[in-house]
Design a protein around this motif. Structure first.
Motif, PDB file in Angstrom:
ATOM      1  N   ARG A  52       0.928  -1.039  -0.175  1.00 46.47           N
ATOM      2  CA  ARG A  52      -0.045  -0.078  -0.161  1.00 46.47           C
ATOM      3  C   ARG A  52       0.804   1.361  -0.059  1.00 46.47           C
ATOM      4  O   ARG A  52       1.963   1.367   0.666  1.00 46.47           O
ATOM      5  CB  ARG A  52      -0.906   0.145   1.167  1.00 46.47           C
ATOM      6  N   GLU A  65     -19.545  13.111   9.067  1.00 44.54           N
ATOM      7  CA  GLU A  65     -20.370  12.048   9.147  1.00 44.54           C
ATOM      8  C   GLU A  65     -20.981  12.089  10.481  1.00 44.54           C
ATOM      9  O   GLU A  65     -20.529  12.501  11.383  1.00 44.54           O
ATOM     10  CB  GLU A  65     -19.401  10.630   9.109  1.00 44.54           C
ATOM     11  N   ASP A  80      -9.716  11.785   4.861  1.00 44.18           N
ATOM     12  CA  ASP A  80      -9.240  10.952   3.790  1.00 44.18           C
ATOM     13  C   ASP A  80      -7.775  10.922   3.484  1.00 44.18           C
ATOM     14  O   ASP A  80      -6.934  11.358   3.968  1.00 44.18           O
ATOM     15  CB  ASP A  80      -9.806  11.853   2.622  1.00 44.18           C
ATOM     16  N   LEU A  81      -7.366   9.829   2.585  1.00 47.81           N
ATOM     17  CA  LEU A  81      -6.012   9.537   2.509  1.00 47.81           C
ATOM     18  C   LEU A  81      -5.586  10.044   1.056  1.00 47.81           C
ATOM     19  O   LEU A  81      -6.410   9.797  -0.026  1.00 47.81           O
ATOM     20  CB  LEU A  81      -5.751   7.945   2.270  1.00 47.81           C
ATOM     21  N   GLU A 162      -5.803   0.789  11.554  1.00 45.71           N
ATOM     22  CA  GLU A 162      -5.985  -0.473  10.708  1.00 45.71           C
ATOM     23  C   GLU A 162      -5.069  -1.514  11.475  1.00 45.71           C
ATOM     24  O   GLU A 162      -3.806  -1.422  11.343  1.00 45.71           O
ATOM     25  CB  GLU A 162      -5.550  -0.395   9.138  1.00 45.71           C
ATOM     26  N   HIS A 177     -10.502  -2.386  10.972  1.00 43.60           N
ATOM     27  CA  HIS A 177     -10.496  -0.991  11.177  1.00 43.60           C
ATOM     28  C   HIS A 177     -11.424  -0.972  12.515  1.00 43.60           C
ATOM     29  O   HIS A 177     -12.292  -1.490  12.734  1.00 43.60           O
ATOM     30  CB  HIS A 177     -11.528  -0.238  10.110  1.00 43.60           C
ATOM     31  N   HIS A 182     -11.120   5.306  16.256  1.00 39.39           N
ATOM     32  CA  HIS A 182     -10.787   6.284  15.321  1.00 39.39           C
ATOM     33  C   HIS A 182     -11.866   7.510  15.309  1.00 39.39           C
ATOM     34  O   HIS A 182     -11.691   8.428  15.226  1.00 39.39           O
ATOM     35  CB  HIS A 182     -11.125   5.563  14.090  1.00 39.39           C
TER      36      HIS A 182
ATOM     37  N   GLY B 239      -9.788   4.424   5.698  1.00 37.67           N
ATOM     38  CA  GLY B 239     -10.782   4.423   6.995  1.00 37.67           C
ATOM     39  C   GLY B 239     -11.857   3.267   7.202  1.00 37.67           C
ATOM     40  O   GLY B 239     -12.843   3.552   7.529  1.00 37.67           O
ATOM     41  N   GLY B 240     -11.249   2.092   6.701  1.00 34.96           N
ATOM     42  CA  GLY B 240     -12.120   1.000   6.736  1.00 34.96           C
ATOM     43  C   GLY B 240     -13.101   0.792   5.756  1.00 34.96           C
ATOM     44  O   GLY B 240     -13.991  -0.093   5.644  1.00 34.96           O
ATOM     45  N   LYS B 313     -16.615  10.221  -5.165  1.00 30.46           N
ATOM     46  CA  LYS B 313     -16.141   8.879  -4.615  1.00 30.46           C
ATOM     47  C   LYS B 313     -17.270   8.165  -4.219  1.00 30.46           C
ATOM     48  O   LYS B 313     -18.488   8.661  -3.849  1.00 30.46           O
ATOM     49  CB  LYS B 313     -15.286   9.362  -3.220  1.00 30.46           C
TER      50      LYS B 313
END
Lengths: 248, 318
Positions: A52, A65, A80-81, A162, A177, A182, B239-240, B313
């Motif tokens: 990864r 969220e 976000d990544l 993770e 996860h 988190h 993020g899962g 996304k």
């Protein structure tokens, strides 16, 4: 202003690219340096691993969220990544003597100009915001292993949320996860001021999406049993969204 | 030397003049591989060639505030002056990077090698597929960088989310039709979510068209809603959740550095200019009794401007 200008505040020098001033245009070669994380690899008995890419974490101010923190519905920022993959989204191959960060400096600064908020890589995350057993450290961790098919050495960059899961020998390492920690960490980003609270428009967007799903569920022609379960779940979700608190 | 006592048993004879095993006559079998070709599927479009440009960055210009985005102004009188209008110019960029792949084989292996499919020439012939795999990985990485999303990393993908996605295109006139790339698990979640929809389970043929397998990695006209869905394990996660995506056709572009002009020595260099790829067989290493094949590609993928393309996304739990 050049990004290497003297900075105030708590940001570490290597975070200048992520949280320092954004120049109007990019100064070539003035990318900030991001040091490598702690090496968590082992010299022998490496696990099978799907590689990864390394990444930076960032937040888009409109993306929020509803999550649960300590039993309460809470507004949580979507984090976000940004994968640091050469050839993707403006990341280039650096010259032989350039620092690695030069490869993605333009891409990061361009994203920040558009409104992305990057999280400082140097910040240490306390154990109370991490899964049980994961040591305090930065948000980016590296695991070394062997590719499941070719057996060449590879590395996977993951967040500390993770958590590697035990599996059969020879199977690729899987990760689970940890949502609970988190969520706690994401709430702390708001309460500490690293991420600004959600603007009303962002909250409305989330609530209106749930309301639209509820409307669809009520109008759908599915069997009454299925419909009742869906409506009940979405009603509870909508109530949670309306009651959710911004982390303080 | 061995004395074979009567009757001559197979085990005794084979020990002296037989084999422990033989190979099947069928061709060597390829292992399972995700073979979605993002270029053929229309998931990525060529936007330019950096060769001879002096830069590894290609800008794609866009213009706004004109045409259908700019109504004419009502004039105050028949002799009123008309104020000239501004318009807006913007751009997106594609930056190419260097990629490589090499195989190596000794002369002795070439002399003694029995199975052509496992030898250097055959391995070189698979390099274009490796390029396409790289192009797909880059496309999936770019998708993960979209700002706006539908779904959530903590929840299964549902028909509701899919309808949200289609609504985004319906509610943005000019967005055109989306192209979609999802993780196969996301597609399974979608299909299972649709299982309860009455309109999709009224007949055997509808049940079959929804739940059946075609063996392909593209499901045309998914759920009869007019949009194809492509599946690939190149889809990233974080993020899962899986980070699939949808975007107006052309919303992700790639650029290459054409290799037509590379002055690689030797007559054996293989150029695939449209892939920005060249395969060479460096002579230096051959002096050690081996032959090396090196493929180098100069390619980059980037999202087009979100002012031009609708990009989303598609998030769902792993």
């Amino acid at each position: 202003m050049p990004i290497r200008a003297k900075k105030t505040g708590r940001s570490a020098p290597e975070d200048a690219l992520l949280t320092g001033d954004v120049p109007e245009t990019v100064d070539p070669g003035l990318a900030a340096l991001l040091e490598d994380p702690v090496d968590m690899g082992r010299s022998s008995g490496l696990p099978k691993l799907h590689p990864r890419a390394p990444f930076l974490l960032r937040h888009w101010p409109m993306n929020w969220e509803i999550g649960e923190v300590d039993g309460s519905a809470t507004w949580l920022p979507a984090v976000d990544l940004h994968f640091l993959v050469k050839g993707a989204g403006g990341i280039r191959t650096p010259g032989p003597h350039e620092p690695e960060s030069n490869a993605y400096a333009d891409a990061v600064l361009e994203a920040r100009r558009r409104g992305w908020v990057y999280l400082p890589l140097s910040a240490s995350i306390a154990t109370e915001h991490l899964p049980a057993g994961v040591p305090a450290g930065r948000y980016r961790r590296r695991i070394r292993g062997q590719h499941p098919i070719t057996r060449v050495d590879v590395e996977a960059w993951v967040t500390p949320w993770e958590v590697p899961q035990p599996g059969l020998p020879g199977q690729a390492l899987a990760f689970a996860h940890d949502t609970e920690s988190h969520n706690r960490w994401r709430a702390s980003l708001v309460s500490s001021g690293q991420i600004a609270p959600p603007v009303p428009q962002a909250r409305r967007q989330v609530i209106s999406t749930i309301a639209r799903h509820l409307g669809r569920a009520r109008n759908s022609g599915v069997s009454p049993d299925v419909k009742a379960v869906r409506v009940e779940a979405l009603t509870a979700r909508l109530a949670a969204a309306n009651a959710a608190q911004v982390p303080a | 030397m061995a004395a074979i006592a009567p009757p001559a048993l197979a085990g005794a004879v084979n020990t002296e003049v037989g084999f422990t095993h033989t190979f099947a006559q069928i061709a060597i079998q390829r292992r399972l591989e995700d073979a979605l070709n993002v270029e053929a599927a229309g998931l990525v479009r060529l936007v330019g060639d950096a060769a001879g440009s002096g830069s590894d960055v290609i800008r794609v210009t866009n213009i706004g505030g004109i045409g259908f985005n700019l109504p004419m102004s009502a004039l105050a009188s028949e002799t009123a002056a008309i104020t000239p209008s501004p318009f807006d110019l913007g751009y997106s960029t594609v930056t190419i990077a260097d990629y490589g792949l090499a195989f190596e084989e000794s002369y002795k292996a070439q002399i003694l090698g029995r199975e052509p499919a496992a030898m250097l020439d055959a391995l070189v012939s698979t390099m274009p597929e490796s390029y396409l795999r790289t192009l797909r990985d880059l496309t999936a990485t770019v998708i993960a960088g979209f700002a706006t999303s539908v779904g959530a990393a903590g929840a299964k993908l549902t028909i509701d989310t899919y309808l949200d996605l289609l609504a985004a295109y319906r509610e943005n006139p000019g967005a055109g039709m989306p192209v979609i790339m999802l993780h196969p698990k996301q597609v399974s979640d979608l299909i299972e979510s649709a299982r309860a929809e009455t309109t999709l389970s009224l007949s055997v043929s509808e049940f079959g068209s929804l739940n059946g397998l075609s063996g392909a990695q593209t499901i045309p006209n998914f759920l009869g809603l007019g949009v194809d869905i492509n599946m690939s394990t190149s889809i990233t996660n974080g993020g899962g959740g899986h980070i699939g995506g949808a975007y107006s056709a052309g919303g992700v572009g790639y650029a290459v550095g054409s290799t037509a002009g590379v002055r690689a020595r030797g007559i054996d260099a293989i150029r695939i200019p449209q892939f920005g790829t060249i395969v060479t067989f460096p002579s230096g290493s051959s002096t050690n009794g081996k032959e090396t094949a090196e493929a180098r590609s100069f390619v980059g993928v980037a999202a087009g401007s979100s002012d031009v393309f609708v990009q989303r996304k598609v998030l769902s739990v792993i």
